[in-house]
Design a protein around this motif. Sequence first.
Motif, PDB file in Angstrom:
ATOM      1  N   ILE A  41       0.813  -1.224   0.000  1.00 59.45           N
ATOM      2  CA  ILE A  41       0.000   0.000   0.000  1.00 59.45           C
ATOM      3  C   ILE A  41       0.845   1.273   0.000  1.00 59.45           C
ATOM      4  N   ASN A  42       2.131   1.157   0.260  1.00 55.65           N
ATOM      5  CA  ASN A  42       3.003   2.343   0.209  1.00 55.65           C
ATOM      6  C   ASN A  42       3.619   2.553  -1.174  1.00 55.65           C
ATOM      7  N   SER A  43       3.311   1.676  -2.112  1.00 57.01           N
ATOM      8  CA  SER A  43       3.911   1.780  -3.447  1.00 57.01           C
ATOM      9  C   SER A  43       3.196   2.832  -4.299  1.00 57.01           C
ATOM     10  N   LYS A  44       3.898   3.335  -5.303  1.00 57.42           N
ATOM     11  CA  LYS A  44       3.312   4.321  -6.226  1.00 57.42           C
ATOM     12  C   LYS A  44       2.178   3.716  -7.030  1.00 57.42           C
ATOM     13  N   LEU A  45       2.308   2.435  -7.378  1.00 62.21           N
ATOM     14  CA  LEU A  45       1.255   1.757  -8.141  1.00 62.21           C
ATOM     15  C   LEU A  45      -0.055   1.737  -7.347  1.00 62.21           C
ATOM     16  N   PHE A  46       0.022   1.369  -6.069  1.00 63.72           N
ATOM     17  CA  PHE A  46      -1.170   1.348  -5.220  1.00 63.72           C
ATOM     18  C   PHE A  46      -1.762   2.748  -5.109  1.00 63.72           C
ATOM     19  N   GLN A  47      -0.916   3.746  -4.843  1.00 61.00           N
ATOM     20  CA  GLN A  47      -1.394   5.115  -4.671  1.00 61.00           C
ATOM     21  C   GLN A  47      -2.075   5.636  -5.932  1.00 61.00           C
ATOM     22  N   LYS A  48      -1.493   5.334  -7.080  1.00 63.01           N
ATOM     23  CA  LYS A  48      -2.065   5.769  -8.356  1.00 63.01           C
ATOM     24  C   LYS A  48      -3.434   5.118  -8.584  1.00 63.01           C
ATOM     25  N   GLU A  49      -3.526   3.816  -8.316  1.00 62.94           N
ATOM     26  CA  GLU A  49      -4.791   3.099  -8.510  1.00 62.94           C
ATOM     27  C   GLU A  49      -5.855   3.575  -7.524  1.00 62.94           C
ATOM     28  N   LEU A  50      -5.447   3.825  -6.280  1.00 67.30           N
ATOM     29  CA  LEU A  50      -6.408   4.291  -5.288  1.00 67.30           C
ATOM     30  C   LEU A  50      -6.919   5.691  -5.631  1.00 67.30           C
ATOM     31  N   GLU A  51      -6.049   6.544  -6.129  1.00 64.43           N
ATOM     32  CA  GLU A  51      -6.471   7.882  -6.570  1.00 64.43           C
ATOM     33  C   GLU A  51      -7.506   7.775  -7.703  1.00 64.43           C
ATOM     34  N   ALA A  52      -7.286   6.825  -8.618  1.00 65.54           N
ATOM     35  CA  ALA A  52      -8.237   6.620  -9.725  1.00 65.54           C
ATOM     36  C   ALA A  52      -9.589   6.144  -9.192  1.00 65.54           C
ATOM     37  N   LYS A  53      -9.569   5.281  -8.198  1.00 66.28           N
ATOM     38  CA  LYS A  53     -10.822   4.797  -7.608  1.00 66.28           C
ATOM     39  C   LYS A  53     -11.550   5.918  -6.875  1.00 66.28           C
ATOM     40  N   ILE A  54     -10.801   6.789  -6.230  1.00 66.90           N
ATOM     41  CA  ILE A  54     -11.417   7.919  -5.535  1.00 66.90           C
ATOM     42  C   ILE A  54     -12.073   8.857  -6.546  1.00 66.90           C
ATOM     43  N   ASP A  55     -11.404   9.077  -7.682  1.00 68.52           N
ATOM     44  CA  ASP A  55     -12.009   9.889  -8.755  1.00 68.52           C
ATOM     45  C   ASP A  55     -13.331   9.279  -9.213  1.00 68.52           C
ATOM     46  N   LEU A  56     -13.387   7.963  -9.251  1.00 71.95           N
ATOM     47  CA  LEU A  56     -14.599   7.249  -9.662  1.00 71.95           C
ATOM     48  C   LEU A  56     -15.699   7.383  -8.614  1.00 71.95           C
ATOM     49  N   LEU A  57     -15.326   7.378  -7.322  1.00 68.24           N
ATOM     50  CA  LEU A  57     -16.307   7.416  -6.243  1.00 68.24           C
ATOM     51  C   LEU A  57     -16.852   8.817  -5.948  1.00 68.24           C
ATOM     52  N   LEU A  58     -16.015   9.836  -6.058  1.00 69.59           N
ATOM     53  CA  LEU A  58     -16.383  11.194  -5.628  1.00 69.59           C
ATOM     54  C   LEU A  58     -17.719  11.722  -6.175  1.00 69.59           C
ATOM     55  N   PRO A  59     -18.011  11.564  -7.467  1.00 71.93           N
ATOM     56  CA  PRO A  59     -19.262  12.153  -8.000  1.00 71.93           C
ATOM     57  C   PRO A  59     -20.548  11.516  -7.475  1.00 71.93           C
ATOM     58  N   HIS A  60     -20.450  10.383  -6.790  1.00 68.37           N
ATOM     59  CA  HIS A  60     -21.660   9.674  -6.357  1.00 68.37           C
ATOM     60  C   HIS A  60     -22.367  10.317  -5.170  1.00 68.37           C
ATOM     61  N   PHE A  61     -21.670  11.201  -4.445  1.00 65.63           N
ATOM     62  CA  PHE A  61     -22.274  11.829  -3.275  1.00 65.63           C
ATOM     63  C   PHE A  61     -21.941  13.318  -3.242  1.00 65.63           C
ATOM     64  N   THR A  62     -22.797  14.071  -2.571  1.00 64.52           N
ATOM     65  CA  THR A  62     -22.524  15.495  -2.359  1.00 64.52           C
ATOM     66  C   THR A  62     -21.497  15.632  -1.237  1.00 64.52           C
ATOM     67  N   TYR A  63     -21.011  16.850  -1.045  1.00 61.01           N
ATOM     68  CA  TYR A  63     -20.042  17.106   0.032  1.00 61.01           C
ATOM     69  C   TYR A  63     -20.623  16.721   1.391  1.00 61.01           C
ATOM     70  N   LYS A  64     -21.862  17.155   1.672  1.00 58.61           N
ATOM     71  CA  LYS A  64     -22.485  16.851   2.967  1.00 58.61           C
ATOM     72  C   LYS A  64     -22.672  15.348   3.162  1.00 58.61           C
ATOM     73  N   GLU A  65     -23.023  14.641   2.081  1.00 59.77           N
ATOM     74  CA  GLU A  65     -23.180  13.184   2.173  1.00 59.77           C
ATOM     75  C   GLU A  65     -21.835  12.510   2.454  1.00 59.77           C
ATOM     76  N   TRP A  66     -20.784  12.981   1.780  1.00 57.18           N
ATOM     77  CA  TRP A  66     -19.457  12.418   2.037  1.00 57.18           C
ATOM     78  C   TRP A  66     -19.035  12.626   3.486  1.00 57.18           C
TER      79      TRP A  66
END
Length: 198
Positions: A41-66
Amino acid sequence: MMESLKTYRQNRLSDKFIDLLVSQVHLSMIELGRKKGSHFINSKLFQKELEAKIDLLLPHFTYKEWVLILKNKGPFQKNTKNKEENIRKNLYAFLKNHYRIVYHSFRMDLYDQFQKREASTIATIILAEDVIIHSKKRTAVVIYYKGGDRIAYCPELKERVVIENIKILEQSVLITLVDIKQEKGNRWLNQMLNFFSS
């Protein structure tokens, strides 16, 4: 009344968030960790993939919901004045810790040893905690494939386990980490009932 309504809303949002993780994030993150330990989980590959997943998840909820979702998962920290950046950092911290626990529990070298098939053939992955295997309380990882095949292994014993030898107790915890829904209804629950009744 207001407190129970707030709790209901939090639980509803949390359930929706978990459904998103299960359907769109978990499988690829678990497969990404194959052959690797929890240090991955400390590798650049993991961090890059997790950032991509967060980009995918963010639009599903509003700020207050998050904020409600993430407060339900642990402490929420406002580090900047940028709302999206605060959500991103808190979500990143939560998921990073979550996958640290998953990779450690799965023993990813064992997952790689026993999960020999393409990720696209996986239907469900279940982490069963506090089950009885060979007369002792242990953990089991159970993988169901779309064709109906299944395999299980015990991270503590470092060996494959015959599924019929796994016994659940009242305090056993079954966590569905990946459930790719092919049909309506609670397919994974039916599989679990069949699995433990055989």
